[in-house]
Scaffold this motif. Structure first.
Motif, PDB file in Angstrom:
ATOM      1  N   LYS A   8       0.839  -1.189   0.000  1.00 11.59           N
ATOM      2  CA  LYS A   8       0.000   0.000   0.000  1.00 11.59           C
ATOM      3  C   LYS A   8       0.878   1.245   0.000  1.00 11.59           C
ATOM      4  CE  LYS A   8      -3.539   2.436   2.660  1.00 11.59           C
ATOM      5  NZ  LYS A   8      -4.332   2.460   3.908  1.00 11.59           N
ATOM      6  N   THR A   9       0.530   2.240  -0.781  1.00  8.95           N
ATOM      7  CA  THR A   9       1.326   3.460  -0.860  1.00  8.95           C
ATOM      8  C   THR A   9       0.515   4.671  -0.393  1.00  8.95           C
ATOM      9  OG1 THR A   9       0.682   3.855  -3.166  1.00  8.95           O
ATOM     10  CG2 THR A   9       2.690   2.583  -2.779  1.00  8.95           C
ATOM     11  N   VAL A  10       1.240   5.723  -0.014  1.00 12.62           N
ATOM     12  CA  VAL A  10       0.629   7.002   0.355  1.00 12.62           C
ATOM     13  C   VAL A  10       1.347   8.103  -0.417  1.00 12.62           C
ATOM     14  CG1 VAL A  10      -0.070   6.251   2.659  1.00 12.62           C
ATOM     15  CG2 VAL A  10       2.180   7.286   2.330  1.00 12.62           C
ATOM     16  N   THR A  11       0.663   9.202  -0.638  1.00 12.12           N
ATOM     17  CA  THR A  11       1.234  10.346  -1.358  1.00 12.12           C
ATOM     18  C   THR A  11       1.055  11.606  -0.526  1.00 12.12           C
ATOM     19  OG1 THR A  11       0.749   9.353  -3.515  1.00 12.12           O
ATOM     20  CG2 THR A  11       1.161  11.723  -3.472  1.00 12.12           C
ATOM     21  N   GLY A  12       2.154  12.297  -0.316  1.00 10.45           N
ATOM     22  CA  GLY A  12       2.114  13.570   0.400  1.00 10.45           C
ATOM     23  C   GLY A  12       2.970  14.591  -0.312  1.00 10.45           C
ATOM     24  N   LYS A  13       3.002  15.806   0.208  1.00  6.62           N
ATOM     25  CA  LYS A  13       3.817  16.866  -0.373  1.00  6.62           C
ATOM     26  C   LYS A  13       4.955  17.196   0.592  1.00  6.62           C
ATOM     27  CE  LYS A  13       0.447  19.313  -3.283  1.00  6.62           C
ATOM     28  NZ  LYS A  13       1.201  19.107  -4.548  1.00  6.62           N
ATOM     29  N   THR A  20       5.415   9.807  -3.376  1.00 11.32           N
ATOM     30  CA  THR A  20       4.666   8.572  -3.123  1.00 11.32           C
ATOM     31  C   THR A  20       5.610   7.508  -2.587  1.00 11.32           C
ATOM     32  OG1 THR A  20       3.098   9.081  -4.894  1.00 11.32           O
ATOM     33  CG2 THR A  20       3.214   6.789  -4.158  1.00 11.32           C
ATOM     34  N   VAL A  21       5.274   6.957  -1.437  1.00 11.78           N
ATOM     35  CA  VAL A  21       6.116   5.961  -0.775  1.00 11.78           C
ATOM     36  C   VAL A  21       5.227   4.888  -0.160  1.00 11.78           C
ATOM     37  CG1 VAL A  21       8.024   7.550  -0.265  1.00 11.78           C
ATOM     38  CG2 VAL A  21       6.112   7.337   1.347  1.00 11.78           C
ATOM     39  N   PRO A  22       5.801   3.724   0.192  1.00 12.77           N
ATOM     40  CA  PRO A  22       5.007   2.713   0.894  1.00 12.77           C
ATOM     41  C   PRO A  22       4.463   3.248   2.211  1.00 12.77           C
ATOM     42  CG  PRO A  22       7.049   1.770   0.060  1.00 12.77           C
ATOM     43  CD  PRO A  22       7.151   3.248  -0.130  1.00 12.77           C
ATOM     44  N   ALA A  23       3.266   2.852   2.552  1.00 12.33           N
ATOM     45  CA  ALA A  23       2.665   3.278   3.818  1.00 12.33           C
ATOM     46  C   ALA A  23       3.570   2.880   4.973  1.00 12.33           C
ATOM     47  CB  ALA A  23       1.282   2.652   3.976  1.00 12.33           C
ATOM     48  N   GLY A  24       3.731   3.774   5.935  1.00 13.16           N
ATOM     49  CA  GLY A  24       4.586   3.522   7.076  1.00 13.16           C
ATOM     50  C   GLY A  24       5.981   4.095   6.933  1.00 13.16           C
ATOM     51  N   THR A  25       6.312   4.613   5.748  1.00  9.50           N
ATOM     52  CA  THR A  25       7.629   5.214   5.543  1.00  9.50           C
ATOM     53  C   THR A  25       7.714   6.530   6.298  1.00  9.50           C
ATOM     54  OG1 THR A  25       7.787   4.233   3.350  1.00  9.50           O
ATOM     55  CG2 THR A  25       9.268   6.061   3.813  1.00  9.50           C
ATOM     56  N   SER A  26       8.788   6.738   7.038  1.00 11.21           N
ATOM     57  CA  SER A  26       8.938   7.972   7.804  1.00 11.21           C
ATOM     58  C   SER A  26       9.126   9.166   6.873  1.00 11.21           C
ATOM     59  CB  SER A  26      10.130   7.861   8.758  1.00 11.21           C
ATOM     60  OG  SER A  26      11.345   7.847   8.026  1.00 11.21           O
ATOM     61  N   GLY A  62      -1.045  22.660   8.365  1.00  7.25           N
ATOM     62  CA  GLY A  62      -2.434  22.284   8.605  1.00  7.25           C
ATOM     63  C   GLY A  62      -2.856  22.533  10.033  1.00  7.25           C
ATOM     64  N   LYS A  63      -4.137  22.251  10.293  1.00  9.50           N
ATOM     65  CA  LYS A  63      -4.722  22.552  11.594  1.00  9.50           C
ATOM     66  C   LYS A  63      -4.041  21.789  12.722  1.00  9.50           C
ATOM     67  CE  LYS A  63      -9.114  23.046  11.593  1.00  9.50           C
ATOM     68  NZ  LYS A  63     -10.594  22.806  11.582  1.00  9.50           N
ATOM     69  N   ARG A  64      -3.638  20.546  12.456  1.00  7.71           N
ATOM     70  CA  ARG A  64      -3.014  19.729  13.503  1.00  7.71           C
ATOM     71  C   ARG A  64      -1.519  19.586  13.266  1.00  7.71           C
ATOM     72  NH1 ARG A  64      -6.582  14.494  14.676  1.00  7.71           N
ATOM     73  NH2 ARG A  64      -5.265  14.569  16.530  1.00  7.71           N
ATOM     74  N   GLY A  65      -0.954  20.544  12.578  1.00  5.99           N
ATOM     75  CA  GLY A  65       0.462  20.489  12.245  1.00  5.99           C
ATOM     76  C   GLY A  65       1.339  21.046  13.344  1.00  5.99           C
ATOM     77  N   GLY A  66       2.575  21.356  12.974  1.00  8.65           N
ATOM     78  CA  GLY A  66       3.559  21.856  13.918  1.00  8.65           C
ATOM     79  C   GLY A  66       4.894  21.221  13.671  1.00  8.65           C
ATOM     80  N   LEU A  67       5.830  21.421  14.597  1.00 11.13           N
ATOM     81  CA  LEU A  67       7.157  20.847  14.486  1.00 11.13           C
ATOM     82  C   LEU A  67       7.136  19.415  15.008  1.00 11.13           C
ATOM     83  CD1 LEU A  67       9.389  23.842  15.644  1.00 11.13           C
ATOM     84  CD2 LEU A  67       8.674  23.219  13.338  1.00 11.13           C
ATOM     85  N   ILE A  68       7.770  18.508  14.274  1.00  7.96           N
ATOM     86  CA  ILE A  68       7.733  17.084  14.623  1.00  7.96           C
ATOM     87  C   ILE A  68       9.027  16.423  14.192  1.00  7.96           C
ATOM     88  CG2 ILE A  68       6.709  16.288  12.462  1.00  7.96           C
ATOM     89  CD1 ILE A  68       5.566  15.117  15.901  1.00  7.96           C
ATOM     90  N   GLU A  69       9.412  15.345  14.864  1.00  8.29           N
ATOM     91  CA  GLU A  69      10.620  14.610  14.490  1.00  8.29           C
ATOM     92  C   GLU A  69      10.309  13.757  13.254  1.00  8.29           C
ATOM     93  OE1 GLU A  69       9.353  14.159  17.842  1.00  8.29           O
ATOM     94  OE2 GLU A  69      10.394  16.061  18.164  1.00  8.29           O
ATOM     95  N   SER A  70      11.018  14.001  12.172  1.00 10.49           N
ATOM     96  CA  SER A  70      10.703  13.332  10.905  1.00 10.49           C
ATOM     97  C   SER A  70      11.107  11.871  10.892  1.00 10.49           C
ATOM     98  CB  SER A  70      11.378  14.064   9.741  1.00 10.49           C
ATOM     99  OG  SER A  70      12.789  14.022   9.862  1.00 10.49           O
ATOM    100  N   CYS A  71      12.072  11.468  11.729  1.00  8.81           N
ATOM    101  CA  CYS A  71      12.523  10.071  11.706  1.00  8.81           C
ATOM    102  C   CYS A  71      11.501   9.139  12.325  1.00  8.81           C
ATOM    103  CB  CYS A  71      13.866   9.931  12.414  1.00  8.81           C
ATOM    104  SG  CYS A  71      13.780  10.164  14.207  1.00  8.81           S
ATOM    105  N   ALA A  72      10.631   9.680  13.199  1.00 15.95           N
ATOM    106  CA  ALA A  72       9.686   8.841  13.929  1.00 15.95           C
ATOM    107  C   ALA A  72       8.243   9.070  13.491  1.00 15.95           C
ATOM    108  CB  ALA A  72       9.808   9.095  15.427  1.00 15.95           C
ATOM    109  N   THR A  73       8.030   9.884  12.465  1.00 14.29           N
ATOM    110  CA  THR A  73       6.674  10.204  12.016  1.00 14.29           C
ATOM    111  C   THR A  73       6.470   9.702  10.599  1.00 14.29           C
ATOM    112  OG1 THR A  73       6.727  12.217  13.353  1.00 14.29           O
ATOM    113  CG2 THR A  73       5.003  12.043  11.676  1.00 14.29           C
ATOM    114  N   PRO A  74       5.506   8.806  10.378  1.00 15.91           N
ATOM    115  CA  PRO A  74       5.267   8.326   9.006  1.00 15.91           C
ATOM    116  C   PRO A  74       4.581   9.397   8.162  1.00 15.91           C
ATOM    117  CG  PRO A  74       3.702   7.340  10.517  1.00 15.91           C
ATOM    118  CD  PRO A  74       4.654   8.118  11.360  1.00 15.91           C
ATOM    119  N   LEU A  75       4.899   9.408   6.883  1.00 15.33           N
ATOM    120  CA  LEU A  75       4.231  10.300   5.950  1.00 15.33           C
ATOM    121  C   LEU A  75       2.805   9.811   5.745  1.00 15.33           C
ATOM    122  CD1 LEU A  75       4.691  12.733   3.972  1.00 15.33           C
ATOM    123  CD2 LEU A  75       5.060  11.004   2.191  1.00 15.33           C
TER     124      LEU A  75
END
Length: 806
Positions: A8-13, A20-26, A62-75
């Protein structure tokens, strides 16, 4: 490499770019995939996310955005991310200033200077002043062992070292201790790593982003060194490594992350094995044994001339040669060519231990070919669901392969069965650790097959030949009797068999179970009785094949059976004709249609007349009779039928004969020439010794145990007058009137590709990009990661059930 499509893949900006990367990719890894670099300190490929350094902070909009650690947050789907916005840069600068409060500012003298992640990020983020200051807590070096130092005031407590030791190496030899300003890294069970299970792999040094953990054997800066990518020659896993040299001397070996079959990870032998290059035991010049037994150095020209004149007396079946499993594909091919086309005999074989030779026989009986692995090692990361290792500790015999057992347990929850006498971490972490009595391992494996049959968890059982006879032999086994003889309780035999056969699901019933693989290491067995003696390696190898065939795991990604052999190029030797019954590619020497291809390529090189003075004649037809295998070879040496030999020595035979019985028989020869890099028992027996280059000193290629052909590169000039084996063979052949000029290894590989179908798609240009799994028929052929029982004939095996041990 093995890939999967059902993801399964997800697409973000990210920075306005659709990714587009596999779901669960940081987010961090997704950014890297898109070519966007996100700085980090605690992130390490293949380790679980840690999120402690905060340098990889990014901004989610976005509304629930902010600063976050990218290594531990999936796209996430539709997520919008900025990696270098003003709030992100401000946050990173603040974090770096916090680190620099206590961090030692000794960059000019630090071993890590020039490749320090903290140094790089300080420059990158323009941190040139720090408003947060206090006196530095300077600390002296702590000596963790004879190879590792620790400097507390450089440590940033990213815990990369402790995590790699636990998650990949599997030993937990190094740990973190205390909290806050007193936090530190320390050996797990005392003041020295010698008090722990430390494997001396040095991976803690490699992953340290700063200069906290340093190599006590290294005293240079990276800008002083020349770097060369090559393949390790210590075992048949085939690890890619970065060799750094200065003034013709290898100074250290470092990691090339996410490259090669090892993904950059190294073991003790690959990291520090280079120190043997400058050993006082190295042979620098050719030498000759005089009539009184004394030895004296000679020139290459004199040594080659003497060998050529001596061998001219022994053309035909009076001559034999043994190739080293540590030599390159090109060297092995050249030596077998010389044996067949110049000396006119098929007496060419690999120089093996009795256990290696017996393992080969067992594998050949079950699979129809001598294969070290039916599958690809990369399947640990994608497909394997249950694993079994049989024999001596895989951590000692093939360390990098053992890493993937630990990795897949941690990241994919793979189940593990260990059958071994050795007490090592994988045995204690696995779901089952079976310790059979000495000599009963094959019986235990047959008992597991019996349990699998009784539970009805077989698949495609009738695929292999001999199935009915094998079933009858299995039916005669009693699990209670097996338990009594092996010393393993019946419940453990049944439990381990069911867990492995069902792909770790422990389920009963119909349907296809997840894939299960077997790695066996009995080729490394040295004991002949008592503790450490597993039994006849041939029977064990055949029993492992039986299990894989029975459960339908041959020809399946994540399944298959592997038999690790030891020598860096064992599989290359098998494919390229170092066998008395097979020509390069595996064709029978008695098959005229097969030998015609090689005859047309080799025999026109003869001059009109041989140049020796002993009545030596050009070979006009390749020998059609099979050569002598090990037992017949020894008998022929003792009887005087074989009178002369060339043996390509191995580092593994540096202190003792690889085959003691063969070593004892060699004294009966009239003439023995040895190519070796070190003084050894073989060189003591030899009439003439030629110094050969080791793996770090020559160009060529290796074929690893999972049939991956990879490029070997010379990292430093050879010591003294040492030469690659193919150059020595060319010089001898040319002296005897055979036109075999000294050629670059790439030209020899081009000839191999033209004559050996399994290597038809191999070129050095292709190997510059990555390794290729053979057989590979053409440049457009992607290779064969998995060999099985059906489909493309080039990739098929002749599966056979071999009678149960009793």
């Amino acid at each position: 490499m093995v890939t999967r499509a059902d993801v399964k893949t997800v697409t973000g900006k990210i920075n306005g770019l659709d990714v587009t990367v596999p779901a669960g990719t940081s987010i961090l890894e997704a950014s890297r995939a898109a070519g966007i670099e996100v700085p980090n300190l605690c992130f390490q490929p293949m380790l679980r996310a840690w999120g402690s350094c905060r340098i990889c902070t990014v901004e989610i909009l976005g509304k629930r955005g902010g600063l976050i650690e990218s290594c531990a947050t999936p796209l996430g789907e539709g997520m919008e991310v900025l990696t270098h916005s003003e709030p992100v840069v401000d946050a990173r600068q603040f974090v770096l200033q916090m680190y620099l409060i206590d961090h030692a500012l000794d960059c000019p003298t630090c071993d890590k200077s020039g490749e320090c992640y903290l140094q790089d990020n300080t420059y990158l983020h323009n941190v040139n002043a720090n408003p947060y200051r206090r006196p530095k807590f300077a600390q002296p070096y702590t000596h963790f062992s004879d190879i590792i130092d620790y400097k507390w005031d450089r440590c940033i407590m990213c815990n990369r070292c402790t995590r790699v030791c636990d998650e990949v190496i599997g030993v937990t030899a190094i740990e973190s201790a205390f909290r806050s300003a007193e936090a530190t890294i320390t050996p797990a069970y005392g003041e020295s790593l010698d008090d722990t299970l430390c494997t001396r792999c040095g991976m803690c040094i490699s992953v340290c982003p700063v200069g906290a953990l340093t190599d006590r054997h290294f005293a240079h800066h990276p800008w002083e060194l020349d770097a060369t990518e090559t393949i390790c020659g210590s075992c048949d896993v085939g690890c890619t490594m970065n060799v750094e040299s200065n003034k013709g001397i290898v100074r250290r070996v470092t990691n090339l992350w996410e490259r090669g079959v090892n993904h950059g990870y190294l073991c003790e032998h690959s990291r520090w094995g280079h120190e043997a290059l400058q050993s006082p035991d190295r042979l620098f010049y050719p030498f000759v044994k005089d009539d009184d037994g004394s030895r004296y150095e000679v020139t290459w020209d004199d040594a080659v001339g003497a060998i050529a004149e001596s061998l001219a007396h022994y053309q035909g079946d009076a001559f034999a040669a043994l190739a080293s499993t540590e030599s390159t594909n090109e060297e092995i091919y050249s030596l077998q060519l010389f044996t067949r086309a110049v000396m006119g005999t098929n007496n060419i074989d690999l120089h093996l231990t009795p256990a290696q030779r017996a393992t080969a026989a067992g594998v050949r009986a079950g699979l129809g070919a001598d294969l070290s692995n039916t599958n690809n090692m990369q399947e640990f990361f994608t497909d394997a669901r249950s694993t079994m290792t049989v024999g001596p500790s895989i951590g000692d015999t093939a360390a990098i392969a053992s890493y993937w057992f630990y990795m897949t347990r941690g990241t994919r929850e793979t189940k593990t069965v260990v059958i071994s006498h050795d007490d090592y971490p994988l045995a204690r972490r696995g779901e089952y650790w079976l310790k059979p009595n000495p000599g009963t391992t094959a019986l235990l494996l047959s008992g597991m097959a019996k349990a699998i049959m009784d539970k009805g968890v077989t698949a495609n059982a009738g695929t292999g030949a001999g199935y009915d006879a094998w079933v009858r032999s299995i039916a005669n086994l009693s699990l209670d009797d097996v338990a009594t003889e092996t010393g393993v309780p019946r419940e453990q035999i049944e439990g381990a068999a069911l867990l492995w056969a069902t792909g770790g699901s422990r389920a009963n019933g119909d349907g296809q179970y997840p894939p299960a693989l077997i790695y066996q290491t009995v080729a490394h067995q040295t004991a002949t009785e008592g503790e450490g003696y597993y039994g006849d390696p041939a029977l064990i190898a055949a029993a492992c094949s039986n299990l894989s065939i029975l459960t339908g795991n041959i020809g399946r990604a994540g399944g298959g059976v592997a038999a690790l052999r030891g020598g860096a190029n064992y599989q290359g030797g098998v494919y390229l004709g170092a066998n008395p019954a097979s020509l390069p590619g595996g064709g029978d020497v008695t098959d005229a249609s097969v030998s015609a291809t090689f005859a047309s390529a080799w025999l026109p090189r003869w001059a009109a007349k041989a140049t020796t003075s002993n009545g030596f004649l050009p070979v006009r037809a390749l020998p059609a009779n099979r050569g002598k295998e090990r037992d017949a070879l020894i008998a022929s040496i003792r009887s005087g039928e074989i009178k002369a030999m060339i043996i390509d020595g191995s580092i593994s035979g540096r202190n003792n004969h690889i085959d003691a019985e063969l070593g004892e028989a060699l004294g009966n020869l009239e003439f023995l020439a040895v190519l070796d890099a070190f003084a050894s028992p073989l060189t003591e027996l030899a009439d003439i010794v030629l110094p050969k280059a080791v793996a770090l000193e020559k160009d060529g290629s290796f074929t690893s145990f999972d049939r991956t052909v990879q490029r070997v590169r010379a990292t430093v000039p050879a010591m003294g007058e040492a030469r690659p084996v193919h150059e020595a063979v060319s010089m001898i052949a040319s002296r005897m009137g055979f036109d075999l000029p000294i050629m670059p290894a790439s030209a020899i590989m081009a000839e191999i590709a033209a004559t050996v179908p399994a290597y038809g798609g191999i070129t050095y240009a292709r190997l510059e990009r990555s390794g290729v799994n053979v057989p590979v028929a053409s440049y457009s052929d992607p290779g064969a990661p998995v060999l099985g029982a059906s489909g493309d004939p080039k990739h098929s095996l002749k599966l056979t059930f071999v009678g149960a041990a009793d």
